[in-house]
Scaffold this active site. Structure first.
Site, PDB file in Angstrom:
ATOM      1  N   GLN A 133     -15.162   1.409   7.657  1.00  0.00           N
ATOM      2  CA  GLN A 133     -14.349   1.159   8.865  1.00  0.00           C
ATOM      3  C   GLN A 133     -15.046   1.662  10.125  1.00  0.00           C
ATOM      4  OE1 GLN A 133     -13.160   2.407   6.001  1.00  0.00           O
ATOM      5  NE2 GLN A 133     -11.032   1.870   5.645  1.00  0.00           N
ATOM      6  N   ASP A 178      -2.334   8.982   8.218  1.00  0.00           N
ATOM      7  CA  ASP A 178      -1.512   8.004   7.495  1.00  0.00           C
ATOM      8  C   ASP A 178      -0.155   8.569   7.109  1.00  0.00           C
ATOM      9  OD1 ASP A 178      -4.432   7.072   7.049  1.00  0.00           O
ATOM     10  OD2 ASP A 178      -3.138   5.349   6.613  1.00  0.00           O
ATOM     11  N   ARG A 186       0.862  -1.189   0.000  1.00  0.00           N
ATOM     12  CA  ARG A 186       0.000   0.000   0.000  1.00  0.00           C
ATOM     13  C   ARG A 186       0.900   1.240   0.000  1.00  0.00           C
ATOM     14  NH1 ARG A 186      -5.052   0.128   3.955  1.00  0.00           N
ATOM     15  NH2 ARG A 186      -5.794   1.616   2.388  1.00  0.00           N
ATOM     16  N   ASN A 228      -5.224  11.411   5.624  1.00  0.00           N
ATOM     17  CA  ASN A 228      -5.983  10.423   6.416  1.00  0.00           C
ATOM     18  C   ASN A 228      -7.149   9.946   5.543  1.00  0.00           C
ATOM     19  OD1 ASN A 228      -6.389   8.982   8.937  1.00  0.00           O
ATOM     20  ND2 ASN A 228      -8.225  10.228   9.196  1.00  0.00           N
TER      21      ASN A 228
HETATM   22  O1  MRU Z   1      -7.570   2.388   4.477  1.00  0.00           O
HETATM   23  P1  MRU Z   1      -7.292   2.229   5.929  1.00  0.00           P
HETATM   24  O2  MRU Z   1      -8.409   1.587   6.684  1.00  0.00           O
HETATM   25  O3  MRU Z   1      -5.951   1.565   6.189  1.00  0.00           O
HETATM   26  O4  MRU Z   1      -7.177   3.725   6.466  1.00  0.00           O
HETATM   27  C1  MRU Z   1      -6.931   3.940   7.829  1.00  0.00           C
HETATM   28  C2  MRU Z   1      -6.950   5.359   8.196  1.00  0.00           C
HETATM   29  O5  MRU Z   1      -7.086   6.235   7.388  1.00  0.00           O
HETATM   30  C3  MRU Z   1      -6.685   5.679   9.633  1.00  0.00           C
HETATM   31  O6  MRU Z   1      -7.389   6.820  10.016  1.00  0.00           O
HETATM   32  C4  MRU Z   1      -5.194   5.929   9.812  1.00  0.00           C
HETATM   33  O7  MRU Z   1      -4.444   4.870   9.308  1.00  0.00           O
HETATM   34  C5  MRU Z   1      -4.831   6.140  11.228  1.00  0.00           C
HETATM   35  S1  MRU Z   1      -4.972   4.595  12.104  1.00  0.00           S
HETATM   36  C6  MRU Z   1      -4.345   4.721  13.613  1.00  0.00           C
END
Ligand code: MRU
Length: 342
Positions: free
Chosen positions: A193, A234, A87, A244
């Site tokens: 999520q 992120d 990713r 994020n």
């Molecule tokens: O696509 P994802 O579910 O990996 O995205 C996660 C997020 O955007 C979270 O807000 C971020 O990783 C912070 S997690 C502590």
């Protein structure tokens, strides 16, 4: 584990990695067991494990699995390259792999690499607990007009980290200290999520939650119940711009419009000081089918196009506080970020 902190999604068993499969939560709780590094690559890419810190931790154990399977350094480096391609946006992945690479380059064997991965895991939980304390301290119960509520987005909890969580860690701490009494969570289209993971995780720990669809956020903020919007990250660039989950930027604009404060919670491993601003962050685009269907069932006419960026960038000037384990940055600027983390 103390109260309000019962969930763990990543478990290392010495020669295999157990990942709670986040694709099937909340209705099924099954582990995906990875015995080879390439299975960890697939697990990250397919969202068995997700969330910036959790991806980094899982990848570190992926390197251990590679080292246990082959003693040839070139083969372990090849596995690191594959893990790095799983990713693109969360910088914690590249940070963790760089840390494992350094151990390898210093002559570390599988045992030494395992110690490093376990250290990354343990340090992440410790950082989250510290951020929980620091972030909760920013929330004055009296500042909220009614209901002592916060709004969060995506899942930033134990499922997204080694444990406790970033934004959800602050929420856990604030709830334990009775600074907040209620959490609103965005469902977080398209991967849900919020609806599937945050709702489940907070239910496990008895923290009261109300789910909203993203479209309800503006109306919710207008009611005056919400004192802070609290999110994870992120990747945070040198000037405090924050990538994020898609939808975060819109929430930041809504928060500013309604006089609600906006907090980003992320460990120092989420900062990428090599990038001057958020426009330089690689943003993952995921398949159209995640938007045109729901749980595998088509919801849009066949053949319709969809745009599915997985993340957006919130400009630093919309952020009131960035909470890290090293301290808090209020009204982030390049200078402030450099002073804390440079
Ligand atoms: O696509 P994802 O579910 O990996 O995205 C996660 C997020 O955007 C979270 O807000 C971020 O990783 C912070 S997690 C502590």
């Amino acid at each position: 584990m103390d109260s309000f902190d019962s969930v763990r999604a990543i478990r290392w068993q010495g020669d295999r990695l157990h990942l709670l499969d986040q694709r099937v939560l909340p209705h099924q709780q099954v582990d995906c067991v990875c015995c080879h590094a390439d299975e960890v690559v697939t697990a990250i890419r397919d969202m068995v494990v997700r969330g910036a810190p959790a991806i980094g931790v899982a990848a570190a154990f992926g390197v251990v699995l590679a080292a246990q399977a082959c003693h040839d350094t070139a083969c372990i480096h090849a596995a690191i390259e594959c893990l790095a391609e799983s990713r693109p946006t969360a910088v914690n992945l590249f940070w963790a792999l760089q840390r494992m690479r350094a151990v390898l380059d210093a002559g570390g064997d599988a045992l030494r690499l395992e110690q490093e991965a376990l250290a990354i895991y343990t340090e992440d939980v410790a950082a989250n607990r510290r951020m929980g304390e620091l972030g909760a301290a920013l929330i004055e119960p009296g500042e909220m007009k009614q209901g002592l509520a916060v709004l969060t987005h995506c899942n930033t909890g134990s499922l997204a980290t080694a444990g406790y969580g970033t934004a959800l860690g602050v929420i856990r701490s604030a709830y334990a200290q009775q600074r907040i009494t209620h959490v609103f969570a965005d469902e977080t289209r398209p991967w849900l999520q919020g609806a599937r993971l945050t709702a489940w995780e907070l239910q496990q720990d008895g923290i009261p939650l109300t789910l909203i669809c993203e479209g309800a956020a503006a109306s919710l903020l207008r009611t005056g119940q919400v004192g802070w919007v609290i999110v994870g990250a992120d990747r945070i660039t040198a000037n405090g711009d924050t990538a994020n989950k898609i939808g975060t930027y819109g929430l930041a604009i809504l928060a500013r419009q309604h006089g609600v404060k906006f907090m980003v919670v992320a460990p120092s491993t989420t900062f990428d000081l090599s990038l001057a601003h958020g426009g330089l962050i690689p943003i993952e685009t995921r398949p159209m089918s995640e938007v045109t269907s729901l749980a595998g069932v088509p919801i849009a006419p066949a053949g319709v196009a969809a745009w599915n960026p997985s993340f957006d960038v919130t400009p630093a000037d919309l952020i009131d506080a960035i909470v890290t384990e090293r301290g808090v940055i209020m009204q982030p600027t390049t200078e402030q970020v450099r002073m804390l983390l440079g």
